[in-house]
Design a protein around this motif. Structure first.
Motif, short mmCIF file in Angstrom:
data_model
loop_
_atom_site.label_atom_id
_atom_site.label_comp_id
_atom_site.label_asym_id
_atom_site.label_seq_id
_atom_site.Cartn_x
_atom_site.Cartn_y
_atom_site.Cartn_z
N HIS B 112 56.65 51.07 34.17
CA HIS B 112 55.48 51.94 33.96
C HIS B 112 54.54 51.31 32.93
CE1 HIS B 112 57.32 55.01 36.39
NE2 HIS B 112 58.38 55.03 35.60
N LEU B 113 53.34 51.03 33.37
CA LEU B 113 52.33 50.44 32.48
C LEU B 113 51.33 51.55 32.11
CD1 LEU B 113 50.55 47.04 33.13
CD2 LEU B 113 49.27 48.99 32.32
N SER B 114 51.01 51.65 30.84
CA SER B 114 50.04 52.66 30.41
C SER B 114 48.86 52.01 29.72
CB SER B 114 50.67 53.67 29.45
OG SER B 114 51.72 54.35 30.08
N GLU B 115 47.70 52.54 29.97
CA GLU B 115 46.48 52.12 29.29
C GLU B 115 45.94 53.30 28.49
OE1 GLU B 115 46.42 48.66 29.24
OE2 GLU B 115 44.26 48.95 29.36
N PHE B 116 45.55 53.06 27.26
CA PHE B 116 44.97 54.10 26.42
C PHE B 116 43.47 53.87 26.32
CE2 PHE B 116 49.20 53.19 24.23
CZ PHE B 116 49.89 54.07 25.04
N ILE B 146 50.57 52.72 37.12
CA ILE B 146 49.65 52.49 36.01
C ILE B 146 49.15 53.86 35.58
CG2 ILE B 146 47.50 51.41 35.25
CD1 ILE B 146 49.07 50.17 38.40
N THR B 147 49.44 54.24 34.35
CA THR B 147 49.00 55.54 33.86
C THR B 147 47.85 55.36 32.89
OG1 THR B 147 51.24 56.38 34.05
CG2 THR B 147 49.74 57.66 32.68
N TYR B 148 46.78 56.05 33.15
CA TYR B 148 45.67 56.07 32.20
C TYR B 148 45.82 57.32 31.34
CZ TYR B 148 42.56 52.34 33.82
OH TYR B 148 42.00 51.12 34.10
N HIS B 149 45.78 57.12 30.02
CA HIS B 149 45.66 58.25 29.10
C HIS B 149 44.26 58.13 28.50
CE1 HIS B 149 49.88 59.31 29.37
NE2 HIS B 149 50.23 58.08 29.02
N VAL B 150 43.42 59.10 28.81
CA VAL B 150 42.03 59.05 28.34
C VAL B 150 41.87 60.07 27.21
CG1 VAL B 150 39.61 59.26 28.99
CG2 VAL B 150 41.26 58.38 30.65
N PHE B 151 41.47 59.57 26.03
CA PHE B 151 41.37 60.43 24.86
C PHE B 151 39.90 60.61 24.47
CE2 PHE B 151 45.38 58.08 24.60
CZ PHE B 151 46.29 59.12 24.51
N PRO B 152 39.36 61.80 24.64
CA PRO B 152 37.98 62.03 24.17
C PRO B 152 37.97 62.14 22.64
CG PRO B 152 38.66 63.66 25.84
CD PRO B 152 39.90 62.97 25.35
N LEU B 153 37.16 61.30 22.01
CA LEU B 153 37.08 61.29 20.54
C LEU B 153 35.71 61.78 20.09
CD1 LEU B 153 38.60 57.80 19.53
CD2 LEU B 153 39.80 59.94 20.00
N THR B 165 41.32 67.32 24.18
CA THR B 165 42.43 67.34 25.14
C THR B 165 42.48 66.04 25.96
OG1 THR B 165 42.04 69.69 25.33
CG2 THR B 165 43.52 68.71 26.95
N PRO B 166 43.61 65.32 25.89
CA PRO B 166 43.71 64.08 26.66
C PRO B 166 43.80 64.35 28.16
CG PRO B 166 45.46 64.26 25.00
CD PRO B 166 44.82 65.59 25.09
N GLU B 167 43.35 63.39 28.94
CA GLU B 167 43.45 63.46 30.40
C GLU B 167 44.35 62.31 30.82
OE1 GLU B 167 41.84 65.75 32.16
OE2 GLU B 167 40.12 66.38 30.96
N SER B 168 45.40 62.60 31.56
CA SER B 168 46.31 61.54 32.00
C SER B 168 46.46 61.57 33.51
CB SER B 168 47.70 61.75 31.37
OG SER B 168 47.60 61.74 29.97
N PHE B 169 46.49 60.40 34.09
CA PHE B 169 46.73 60.33 35.53
C PHE B 169 47.30 58.97 35.89
CE2 PHE B 169 42.52 58.79 34.69
CZ PHE B 169 42.37 57.70 35.52
N ARG B 170 47.90 58.93 37.08
CA ARG B 170 48.57 57.70 37.52
C ARG B 170 47.83 57.06 38.68
NH1 ARG B 170 55.15 58.35 37.74
NH2 ARG B 170 55.45 57.99 35.53
#
Lengths: 305, 209
Positions: B112-116, B146-153, B165-170
């Motif tokens: 499992h590869l994740s991108e932040f 490949i999981t994207y974790h998208v963090f609104p800052l 609130t983070p948004e995560s999807f594969r």
């Protein structure tokens, strides 16, 4: 309580599928080929489908709420099919605005209202999975223009499009290719898709013969997601073994000896093993010598005279 | 040539017919390594470094890095998403004919590869799904997901960053993925050669050899 270790696979018992395509391509008929389906007819179009199975016509979200409150009514069904998910979200939106008019001034959701819609949709699909149901989302297609390229996406309004794409494990586009109906889960530059099983495009059998088509796909999808989990558990175990071995290394020679072995590993394992070796070398204060193509003990800098 | 996935993504964005914000000069600057980070990029960098080694940046009540503060409360849901048994910042290189493409995965655990990713705007699924970055990552590392974790800052202009609130999807590899990568790479190589930037990228490859 059962803690599943990183090195153990996790079964995905109830995947979420999203099938989208143009109206009239028999998406609803295909949906009835799932195992023990209950179709939630948000679009009032189920009467046109072939192979029709049990159907709940939805006039308002109260119909869905009543179903969800009555687990006995849901018990006979293995698959729940919101048809279409776009209209389902419209009905959910109307319910949100009815409950909290402030979230929908002038009948349109506010930013906060969109957040509530996304949360409610996510919670609802999670509840269905928790009840042991497979979920098949049906959507019409929508063509957007990206410059000269036309891209086909599920017709789902606004911010909830992203939520549906997040929730769905499999996303397939159903289209006509000559006289054949094709279901393709591969994303291309012309349509979106999600294909965890790495399936080639499917030629969908004639509707009369496609009575178990989607049920079989769900089973294959479950197996594919299970294999992903199992494969990952094996790699995690292998990385753990490398971690233990690398932690015991105390010299440049030991690390250098391990490099060829790390390089020969699979594309997913090799970078992880190399990262462990590099971190260990750094901890031992070794430096990489490009000339020697190896880690070495840094030479002390001669004191200035 | 030695090319990073970030450079390839900049090129892909530049080539999008409807985009206007990526000028040719900024693409050339990226290729030449003259990239000047924006405030948002610096904020994202600080966030990424805290995610990777929170203990290194811990202060009473939260974390500080690069002039930005993050409360423990705002970071808690972020940390909850990340399995710390995985490895951070894992690099890999794949040869595509005579060219090397370099990728750095934010996080790897098993297959499992994740991108932040951080963003200052609303979540846009297609923006990430269309990116060539994850496709090259998938082609190079061969992960199963490949999981994207998208963090609104949002730092509200005062350096105290709120993580919304983070948004995560594969996303998943697909059959034509390698071909898609090769096609984009060939287009990029043609572009840099025509612009005379190939010398620079060739030199990088020789340095790395």
């Amino acid at each position: 309580m059962k803690i599943i270790r990183a090195s153990e696979p996790i079964d995905v018992a109830h995947p979420v599928f999203l099938i989208f395509g143009q109206p009239g391509i028999c998406k609803t008929s295909l949906a009835y080929s799932t195992a023990d389906p209950l179709l939630l007819d948000f679009d009032a179009g189920a009467h046109r489908a072939a192979n029709r199975r049990d159907t709940l016509q939805i006039g308002s979200w109260a119909d869905v709420a009543e179903l969800m409150a009555n687990h006995d009514a849901l018990t006979p069904y293995a698959t729940v099919i919101p048809d279409t998910v776009g209209r389902c979200l419209d009905v959910m939106t109307a319910d949100i605005i009815r409950d909290s008019p402030k979230l929908g001034p002038n009948g349109n959701l506010s930013q906060q209202g969109w957040g509530v819609l996304k949360n409610r949709f996510r919670t609802w699909t999670s509840s269905l999975r928790a009840l042991g149901k497979d979920v098949l989302l049906i959507a019409h297609d929508k063509e957007d223009k990206d410059g000269d390229v036309r891209v086909v996406r599920p017709d789902i309004v606004g911010g909830s499009y992203g939520e549906v794409m997040k929730v769905a494990d499999f996303v397939g586009y159903c289209y006509m290719s000559g006289k054949d109906r094709v279901l393709d889960f591969n994303p291309t530059d012309r349509w979106v898709g999600k294909n965890p099983a790495n399936w080639a495009p499917f030629k969908v059998p004639p509707i009369g013969k496609a009575t178990t088509f989607m049920a079989e796909l769900f089973d294959l999808g479950r197996l594919a997601l299970g294999r992903i989990s199992e494969g990952s558990a094996k790699v995690t175990t292998a990385v753990d073994e490398w971690r233990t071995a690398v932690a015991a290394m105390t010299s440049a020679e030991e690390i250098n000896r391990a490099i060829p072995e790390a390089q020969a590993l699979s594309p997913i394992l090799a970078p992880q093993a190399k990262k462990l070796l590099m971190d260990r070398a750094k901890a031992l204060k070794l430096v990489w010598s490009p000339a020697a193509s190896a880690f070495v003990i840094p030479q002390p800098v001669a004191a200035a005279v | 040539m030695r090319i990073s996935t970030t450079t390839l993504e900049s090129y892909r964005l530049f080539m999008q017919p409807d985009q206007e914000w990526m000028t040719e000069q900024s693409l050339i600057d990226t290729i030449s390594g003259k990239f000047v980070p924006t405030e948002a990029v610096l904020r994202g960098k600080a966030f990424g470094e805290i995610v990777e080694t929170p203990e290194a940046y811990a202060v009473p009540g939260g974390y500080q890095r690069g002039g930005y503060s993050f409360s423990a409360e705002t970071m808690a849901p972020v940390f909850a998403l990340i399995d710390r048994r995985g490895l951070f910042e894992v690099k890999a290189i794949r040869a595509y004919g005579p060219h090397d493409v370099v990728a750095v995965a934010d996080h790897l655990l098993g297959t499992h590869l994740s991108e932040f990713k951080t963003t200052g705007s609303t979540f846009d699924f297609d923006k990430y799904a269309a990116s060539c970055q994850w496709k090259f990552m998938a082609d190079i590392f061969d992960p199963a997901t490949i999981t994207y974790h998208v963090f609104p800052l949002d730092d509200h202009g005062n350096g105290v960053v709120e993580v919304k609130t983070p948004e995560s999807f594969r996303l998943y590899p697909y059959a034509a993925l390698h071909q898609d990568c090769c096609t984009l790479l060939a287009s990029f190589v043609g572009y840099v050669t025509a612009k005379g930037l190939d010398t620079l990228l060739n030199a990088r490859q020789q340095e790395a050899a």
